[in-house]
Design a protein around this motif. Sequence first.
Motif, PDB file in Angstrom:
ATOM      1  N   MET A 378       0.839  -1.191   0.000  1.00  0.00           N
ATOM      2  CA  MET A 378       0.000   0.000   0.000  1.00  0.00           C
ATOM      3  C   MET A 378       0.878   1.247   0.000  1.00  0.00           C
ATOM      4  O   MET A 378       1.945   1.277   0.605  1.00  0.00           O
ATOM      5  N   ILE A 379       0.402   2.266  -0.706  1.00  0.00           N
ATOM      6  CA  ILE A 379       1.116   3.528  -0.798  1.00  0.00           C
ATOM      7  C   ILE A 379       0.208   4.624  -0.254  1.00  0.00           C
ATOM      8  O   ILE A 379      -0.953   4.730  -0.649  1.00  0.00           O
ATOM      9  N   GLY A 380       0.720   5.423   0.656  1.00  0.00           N
ATOM     10  CA  GLY A 380      -0.070   6.484   1.269  1.00  0.00           C
ATOM     11  C   GLY A 380       0.247   7.834   0.672  1.00  0.00           C
ATOM     12  O   GLY A 380       1.418   8.220   0.552  1.00  0.00           O
ATOM     13  N   THR A 381      -0.806   8.564   0.301  1.00  0.00           N
ATOM     14  CA  THR A 381      -0.652   9.933  -0.203  1.00  0.00           C
ATOM     15  C   THR A 381      -2.023  10.573  -0.297  1.00  0.00           C
ATOM     16  O   THR A 381      -3.047   9.882  -0.409  1.00  0.00           O
ATOM     17  N   LEU A 382      -2.073  11.890  -0.227  1.00  0.00           N
ATOM     18  CA  LEU A 382      -3.307  12.659  -0.358  1.00  0.00           C
ATOM     19  C   LEU A 382      -4.380  12.215   0.630  1.00  0.00           C
ATOM     20  O   LEU A 382      -5.572  12.256   0.356  1.00  0.00           O
ATOM     21  N   GLY A 383      -3.959  11.770   1.806  1.00  0.00           N
ATOM     22  CA  GLY A 383      -4.897  11.398   2.848  1.00  0.00           C
ATOM     23  C   GLY A 383      -5.533  10.041   2.664  1.00  0.00           C
ATOM     24  O   GLY A 383      -6.570   9.745   3.256  1.00  0.00           O
ATOM     25  N   MET A 384      -4.922   9.189   1.835  1.00  0.00           N
ATOM     26  CA  MET A 384      -5.484   7.847   1.617  1.00  0.00           C
ATOM     27  C   MET A 384      -4.364   6.866   1.327  1.00  0.00           C
ATOM     28  O   MET A 384      -3.233   7.249   1.009  1.00  0.00           O
ATOM     29  N   GLU A 390      -6.416  -5.835  -9.769  1.00  0.00           N
ATOM     30  CA  GLU A 390      -6.678  -6.150 -11.169  1.00  0.00           C
ATOM     31  C   GLU A 390      -7.535  -5.077 -11.830  1.00  0.00           C
ATOM     32  O   GLU A 390      -7.473  -4.866 -13.041  1.00  0.00           O
ATOM     33  N   ALA A 391      -8.369  -4.402 -11.019  1.00  0.00           N
ATOM     34  CA  ALA A 391      -9.239  -3.370 -11.574  1.00  0.00           C
ATOM     35  C   ALA A 391      -8.531  -2.031 -11.714  1.00  0.00           C
ATOM     36  O   ALA A 391      -9.011  -1.154 -12.426  1.00  0.00           O
ATOM     37  N   GLY A 392      -7.389  -1.853 -11.046  1.00  0.00           N
ATOM     38  CA  GLY A 392      -6.669  -0.587 -11.115  1.00  0.00           C
ATOM     39  C   GLY A 392      -6.196  -0.142  -9.747  1.00  0.00           C
ATOM     40  O   GLY A 392      -6.009  -0.957  -8.836  1.00  0.00           O
ATOM     41  N   VAL A 393      -6.024   1.172  -9.599  1.00  0.00           N
ATOM     42  CA  VAL A 393      -5.534   1.728  -8.335  1.00  0.00           C
ATOM     43  C   VAL A 393      -6.729   1.888  -7.392  1.00  0.00           C
ATOM     44  O   VAL A 393      -7.593   2.741  -7.595  1.00  0.00           O
ATOM     45  N   MET A 394      -6.780   1.044  -6.349  1.00  0.00           N
ATOM     46  CA  MET A 394      -7.917   1.032  -5.442  1.00  0.00           C
ATOM     47  C   MET A 394      -7.574   1.684  -4.117  1.00  0.00           C
ATOM     48  O   MET A 394      -6.454   1.549  -3.598  1.00  0.00           O
ATOM     49  N   ILE A 413     -12.023   3.132  -7.098  1.00  0.00           N
ATOM     50  CA  ILE A 413     -10.931   2.968  -8.054  1.00  0.00           C
ATOM     51  C   ILE A 413     -10.580   4.359  -8.592  1.00  0.00           C
ATOM     52  O   ILE A 413     -11.441   5.057  -9.123  1.00  0.00           O
ATOM     53  N   ILE A 414      -9.329   4.760  -8.429  1.00  0.00           N
ATOM     54  CA  ILE A 414      -8.873   6.053  -8.938  1.00  0.00           C
ATOM     55  C   ILE A 414      -8.373   5.849 -10.361  1.00  0.00           C
ATOM     56  O   ILE A 414      -7.338   5.216 -10.584  1.00  0.00           O
ATOM     57  N   ALA A 415      -9.124   6.374 -11.333  1.00  0.00           N
ATOM     58  CA  ALA A 415      -8.784   6.155 -12.742  1.00  0.00           C
ATOM     59  C   ALA A 415      -7.917   7.269 -13.306  1.00  0.00           C
ATOM     60  O   ALA A 415      -7.087   7.030 -14.190  1.00  0.00           O
ATOM     61  N   GLN A 416      -8.131   8.495 -12.815  1.00  0.00           N
ATOM     62  CA  GLN A 416      -7.355   9.643 -13.282  1.00  0.00           C
ATOM     63  C   GLN A 416      -7.066  10.567 -12.116  1.00  0.00           C
ATOM     64  O   GLN A 416      -7.865  10.683 -11.181  1.00  0.00           O
ATOM     65  N   LEU A 417      -5.935  11.251 -12.196  1.00  0.00           N
ATOM     66  CA  LEU A 417      -5.590  12.293 -11.240  1.00  0.00           C
ATOM     67  C   LEU A 417      -5.025  13.472 -12.014  1.00  0.00           C
ATOM     68  O   LEU A 417      -4.051  13.325 -12.755  1.00  0.00           O
ATOM     69  N   ASP A 418      -5.675  14.612 -11.893  1.00  0.00           N
ATOM     70  CA  ASP A 418      -5.253  15.826 -12.594  1.00  0.00           C
ATOM     71  C   ASP A 418      -5.170  15.604 -14.100  1.00  0.00           C
ATOM     72  O   ASP A 418      -4.233  16.066 -14.770  1.00  0.00           O
ATOM     73  N   GLY A 419      -6.134  14.844 -14.629  1.00  0.00           N
ATOM     74  CA  GLY A 419      -6.201  14.614 -16.069  1.00  0.00           C
ATOM     75  C   GLY A 419      -5.274  13.550 -16.588  1.00  0.00           C
ATOM     76  O   GLY A 419      -5.244  13.293 -17.797  1.00  0.00           O
ATOM     77  N   LYS A 420      -4.545  12.879 -15.703  1.00  0.00           N
ATOM     78  CA  LYS A 420      -3.574  11.857 -16.129  1.00  0.00           C
ATOM     79  C   LYS A 420      -4.092  10.469 -15.764  1.00  0.00           C
ATOM     80  O   LYS A 420      -4.375  10.191 -14.594  1.00  0.00           O
ATOM     81  N   PRO A 421      -4.216   9.565 -16.738  1.00  0.00           N
ATOM     82  CA  PRO A 421      -4.665   8.201 -16.460  1.00  0.00           C
ATOM     83  C   PRO A 421      -3.664   7.476 -15.568  1.00  0.00           C
ATOM     84  O   PRO A 421      -2.450   7.704 -15.644  1.00  0.00           O
ATOM     85  N   LEU A 422      -4.153   6.572 -14.727  1.00  0.00           N
ATOM     86  CA  LEU A 422      -3.305   5.865 -13.773  1.00  0.00           C
ATOM     87  C   LEU A 422      -3.222   4.387 -14.122  1.00  0.00           C
ATOM     88  O   LEU A 422      -4.224   3.766 -14.502  1.00  0.00           O
ATOM     89  N   THR A 423      -2.033   3.830 -13.982  1.00  0.00           N
ATOM     90  CA  THR A 423      -1.838   2.405 -14.221  1.00  0.00           C
ATOM     91  C   THR A 423      -1.311   1.684 -12.982  1.00  0.00           C
ATOM     92  O   THR A 423      -1.365   0.463 -12.919  1.00  0.00           O
ATOM     93  N   SER A 424      -0.804   2.435 -11.995  1.00  0.00           N
ATOM     94  CA  SER A 424      -0.257   1.797 -10.796  1.00  0.00           C
ATOM     95  C   SER A 424      -0.305   2.760  -9.623  1.00  0.00           C
ATOM     96  O   SER A 424      -0.409   3.982  -9.796  1.00  0.00           O
ATOM     97  N   ALA A 425      -0.214   2.181  -8.415  1.00  0.00           N
ATOM     98  CA  ALA A 425      -0.197   2.995  -7.208  1.00  0.00           C
ATOM     99  C   ALA A 425       1.057   3.861  -7.151  1.00  0.00           C
ATOM    100  O   ALA A 425       1.024   5.003  -6.675  1.00  0.00           O
ATOM    101  N   ALA A 426       2.153   3.332  -7.650  1.00  0.00           N
ATOM    102  CA  ALA A 426       3.395   4.106  -7.662  1.00  0.00           C
ATOM    103  C   ALA A 426       3.254   5.323  -8.567  1.00  0.00           C
ATOM    104  O   ALA A 426       3.731   6.426  -8.243  1.00  0.00           O
TER     105      ALA A 426
END
Length: 464
Positions: A378-384, A390-394, A413-426
């Motif tokens: 697990m990676i912590g950032t932005l208060g979460m 398998e579904a993405g960044v949860m 599931i976080i699909a985008q952040l600031d207009g950028k698609p996400l593929t991993s928690a890192a």
Amino acid sequence: MLMPWLRVVLLVCVMSSAGMAVAGELPQFTEMVKQNSPAVVNISTKQSISPQKILPDELRSPETDELFDELMKRFFERDGSGGQPFDFDSDSRGSGFIYSQDGYIVTNHHVVKDANAITIKLSDGRELAAQLVGSDARTDIALLKVAATGLPVLRMGKSETLEVGEWVLAIGSPFGFDHSATAGIVSAKGRSLPDDNYVPFIQTDVAINPGNSGGPLFNLAGEVVGINSQIYSRSGGFMGVSFAIPMDIAHGVIEQLKNKGVVSRGWIGVYVQDISADLAESFNMAKPEGALVAQVVLTGPAARVLNQGDVILSFAGKPIANAAALPPVVGSIPIGEAVAVEVLREGKRETLTLTVREQVPQTPKSVETALEQQPAPMIGTLGMQVVNTEAGVMVEAVMGEPARSTGIAKGDIIAQLDGKPLTSAAEFKTIAAALEAGKTVAVLVQRDNSARFLAMKIEANARE
């Protein structure tokens, strides 16, 4: 110098003249009611009601009589011999209006829903059996047919030309009182109700009560500009807020029902949402406007044209003020027609071409996560805390700000952040670390098989 009594007389005369001037500006509805009442009908239906519909398990007597409740429950339950529960007929009433001389009659879908028999009562006292030609639940419009000719009809008008503050008149059968006339003004246009974002309702303060449903709403020219459909009420009666289906929407539905018995409407395959002031800031917009594309159906017409995060500003040349304005515009476009769509994409206006197709039942792409999988760091950032699935960044846990105030929840599931698609928690953490303090960014969240943009305010130390 005027005598005191003469001053009083003159003052009374002046006040009377002013009152007459004001009264002269008020509309006179008498002739309109006389001319149009003959084409307004009373509709009664019979429905077969089962006990499950009228006495749900949670029903309780007003006096909280437990013995009475138990007796009623046993009375309506199946008996031990396996017999069927007792059924009976229920009567309901509504209104409608004659659409054509050969017997077509318009009313609400909910007036005739599940009806076993429909009876039309004309202004001359005749009662005629009616057949259901077709019904459209989404717009709450139904078309009936009676075996009669030479009937009086109403003139259809355009709801688009209505203005807020304009006088309107309703004729219907509230509580079964035939041909009751009530008047008021247009309170607002383009209202989207909580359970219906397809019809841009006309809001009025015309007194509408049970039984008025399906009746016509007239402008001062005596033209039908709406079909009275719903009221907002905490008492069950009129509270000053009524809603009518715009005739510009209704006309196309009625004609389709008349010609083929069903309604086919245009579809582009997107899920949209309104843009708040915070989301407008995150998209660098001067003001909140348009319909924000939250999700695109992969098999829909928009799949290769529109992207998540696009803001639809106009469709087929018609401006789109908010999310509620888009569905009726799309639905009115002929199937197979190619139209121009103006969007705001990454801060730039673009005009795209999209072909409208017939609407088919669709379910948003599933975002369910795999429950049985190997634990991931697990990676912590932005208060979460987020984790790869398998579904993405949860989101595994919400621990603080800004995630909590943004409305993010565990399992999202976080699909985008600031207009950028996400593929991993890192990758999520890398993008978060580059966000500027004080900036508002858009976060695309998938939850319960649907997607939605949320506005997140980045505070100092929020990326820790």
